[in-house]
Design a protein around this motif. Structure first.
Motif, mmCIF file in Angstrom:
data_model
loop_
_atom_site.group_PDB
_atom_site.id
_atom_site.type_symbol
_atom_site.label_atom_id
_atom_site.label_comp_id
_atom_site.label_asym_id
_atom_site.label_seq_id
_atom_site.Cartn_x
_atom_site.Cartn_y
_atom_site.Cartn_z
ATOM 1 N N ASP A 84 0.906 -1.257 0.001
ATOM 2 C CA ASP A 84 0.013 0.067 -0.025
ATOM 3 C C ASP A 84 1.032 1.089 -0.078
ATOM 4 O O ASP A 84 0.228 2.308 -0.447
ATOM 5 C CB ASP A 84 -0.730 -0.006 1.193
ATOM 6 N N TYR A 85 2.035 1.166 0.537
ATOM 7 C CA TYR A 85 2.924 2.453 0.661
ATOM 8 C C TYR A 85 4.260 2.213 0.174
ATOM 9 O O TYR A 85 4.833 1.159 0.150
ATOM 10 C CB TYR A 85 2.925 2.875 2.058
ATOM 11 N N GLN A 86 4.978 3.341 -0.377
ATOM 12 C CA GLN A 86 6.377 3.267 -0.662
ATOM 13 C C GLN A 86 6.790 4.593 0.057
ATOM 14 O O GLN A 86 6.359 5.690 -0.670
ATOM 15 C CB GLN A 86 6.494 3.277 -2.113
ATOM 16 N N ASP B 298 7.311 5.839 -8.288
ATOM 17 C CA ASP B 298 6.972 7.298 -7.381
ATOM 18 C C ASP B 298 6.988 6.873 -6.111
ATOM 19 O O ASP B 298 6.817 5.436 -5.635
ATOM 20 C CB ASP B 298 5.760 7.851 -7.798
ATOM 21 N N ASP C 169 5.293 7.585 -2.079
ATOM 22 C CA ASP C 169 4.138 8.408 -1.207
ATOM 23 C C ASP C 169 4.602 9.369 -0.283
ATOM 24 O O ASP C 169 4.138 10.564 -0.179
ATOM 25 C CB ASP C 169 3.476 7.425 -0.428
ATOM 26 N N LYS D 99 5.310 12.224 -3.540
ATOM 27 C CA LYS D 99 3.991 13.039 -3.638
ATOM 28 C C LYS D 99 4.075 13.708 -2.258
ATOM 29 O O LYS D 99 3.188 14.861 -2.252
ATOM 30 C CB LYS D 99 2.818 11.784 -3.548
ATOM 31 N N TYR E 279 4.919 18.310 -5.710
ATOM 32 C CA TYR E 279 4.725 17.537 -4.024
ATOM 33 C C TYR E 279 4.133 18.353 -3.150
ATOM 34 O O TYR E 279 4.057 19.545 -3.461
ATOM 35 C CB TYR E 279 5.838 17.086 -3.698
ATOM 36 N N LEU F 115 -0.025 7.161 7.698
ATOM 37 C CA LEU F 115 0.294 7.040 6.342
ATOM 38 C C LEU F 115 -1.076 6.655 5.624
ATOM 39 O O LEU F 115 -1.750 5.733 6.044
ATOM 40 C CB LEU F 115 1.408 5.951 6.187
ATOM 41 N N GLY F 116 -1.144 7.024 4.367
ATOM 42 C CA GLY F 116 -2.335 6.948 3.510
ATOM 43 C C GLY F 116 -3.619 7.878 3.624
ATOM 44 O O GLY F 116 -4.443 8.245 2.922
ATOM 45 N N THR G 229 -3.824 12.264 3.488
ATOM 46 C CA THR G 229 -3.406 13.447 3.228
ATOM 47 C C THR G 229 -2.552 14.303 4.498
ATOM 48 O O THR G 229 -3.362 14.605 5.396
ATOM 49 C CB THR G 229 -4.248 14.305 2.464
#
Length: 373
Positions: free
Chosen positions: A253-255, A277, A279, A312, A345, A358-359, A361
């Motif tokens: 789900d995340y990087q 890309d 996160d 991002k 970003y 995380l996940g 905004t």
């Protein structure tokens, strides 16, 4: 007369020998860590970035600019003054209760400078922790900004993985490392850095060393990769006997990319080419100086690097806790905020200790540094 001269020379020799012996004793203190033995060095010789008994960057990277010497840096620091190297009042901090955080929540907490606490897929991760009130071998040097030394190892739950980007004192703190020994399951570090932990009585099963682009896979689909950085290493007189780097953390789900210390270079685009890309990225944005332009990034370079890696969300680091360079402490915050207007970003400048889920905004950054005298 000849006897008096002989006595003076003998006295000078005694003083010199005493200073030399004292220096040897000091440099052998545990806080300076250990060095890889010959067997380890033979293993490192198989690495593409290890030649002539030292590690090297992918791009030629002198520590100091051409024509600048260590002595000229020292003299320049003594003879020139810079206003506002450190704040006069306390930095605001959110005293997060780590043990109260739900271990199932994916959370990132910036701890100041380049230190982080993370929870990812049920794994607790600590990155470059410095809980001492200084970032040097001696407590009277490189003091932390007022109000920023609020966390202790005892505040933490057990840690699944400890990540160290390189062995400089503002990233690998002896007191913190020793206090963590019985709290940490795994230490994942660049080649050679394990020698410090071995001297500090960590076990072989705890320590895992890595070359650039090596990785470990943890439970619940979390993989951690060591990636290149443009920097150098060393805790004593011998430089570059250990490797340096940044970390990419990937889940379904995340990087995330935590870049460690680095000057600007082509490795940023290469990391994006390999991983895609991100996160969230955290990149070196402070402690820059025109006398060492290759090993740290200015805010302008940091913005470019964040763009290069496809960030991002961008969190500027290597700021907010220690003054290691001769720029006003607020300058990186102020400059990167202006530069990030209309950037590709979202800039994220949290309080020390402020959790980010995380996940989600991140909330718009507040200019908290403007309220600090």
């Amino acid at each position: 007369m000849r006897g008096k001269m002989s006595g003076v020379l003998a006295g000078i020799m005694v003083v010199g020998a005493t200073l030399l012996l004292g220096g040897c004793v000091v440099m052998n203190l545990p806080r300076f860590g250990g060095e890889p033995d010959d067997d380890k060095k033979q293993t490192y010789a198989r690495s593409d970035n290890y030649t002539d008994n030292a590690f090297h960057n992918q791009t030629a990277t002198p520590v100091l600019k051409e024509g600048v010497s260590t002595w000229s840096v020292i003299w320049g620091n003594i003879t020139t003054s810079v206003k506002d190297l450190a704040p006069n009042s306390a930095i605001p901090v959110n005293k997060v209760d780590f043990k109260a955080l739900d271990p199932k929540d994916n959370i990132l907490v910036w701890l100041g400078h380049s230190s982080f606490y993370l929870q990812l897929n049920g794994q607790r991760i600590l990155v470059d922790p410095v809980f001492s009130d200084y970032a040097s071998p001696f407590s009277f040097m490189v003091k932390a900004f007022k109000g920023t030394s609020v966390f202790k190892v005892s505040d933490l739950p057990d840690i699944d993985v400890l990540l160290i980007s390189h062995d400089h004192y503002d990233h690998l703190d002896y007191n913190t490392a020793v206090a963590l020994k019985d709290k940490v399951k795994k230490v994942f570090v660049p080649l050679g850095v394990g020698s410090h932990f071995a001297r500090w009585d960590y076990t072989d099963t705890q320590i895992e060393e890595a070359n650039w682009f090596d990785s470990i896979e943890l439970e619940s689909n979390l993989r951690i990769h060591l990636v290149p950085a443009r920097h150098y290493s060393g805790r004593g007189l011998n430089k570059n006997q250990t490797l340096w780097g940044g970390y990419v953390l990937t889940t379904p789900d995340y990087q995330l990319y935590l870049g460690g210390d680095s000057g600007y270079g082509p490795h940023f685009k290469a990391i994006r080419d390999r991983f895609g890309d991100f996160d969230l990225v955290a990149l070196d944005t402070g402690q820059y100086d025109p006398r060492w332009p290759y090993i740290h990034m200015t805010p302008e370079e940091s913005k470019q690097a964040a763009t290069d890696v496809g960030a991002k969300v961008f969190l500027p680091i290597h700021i907010g806790r220690f003054a290691l360079a001769r720029h006003p402490w607020k300058e990186p915050f102020e400059d990167i905020e202006v530069l990030s207007d209309n950037a590709p970003y979202q800039l994220y400048t949290p309080l020390i200790g402020q959790p980010l889920r995380l996940g989600e905004t991140p909330a718009p950054s507040t200019e908290w540094w403007e309220a600090v005298e």
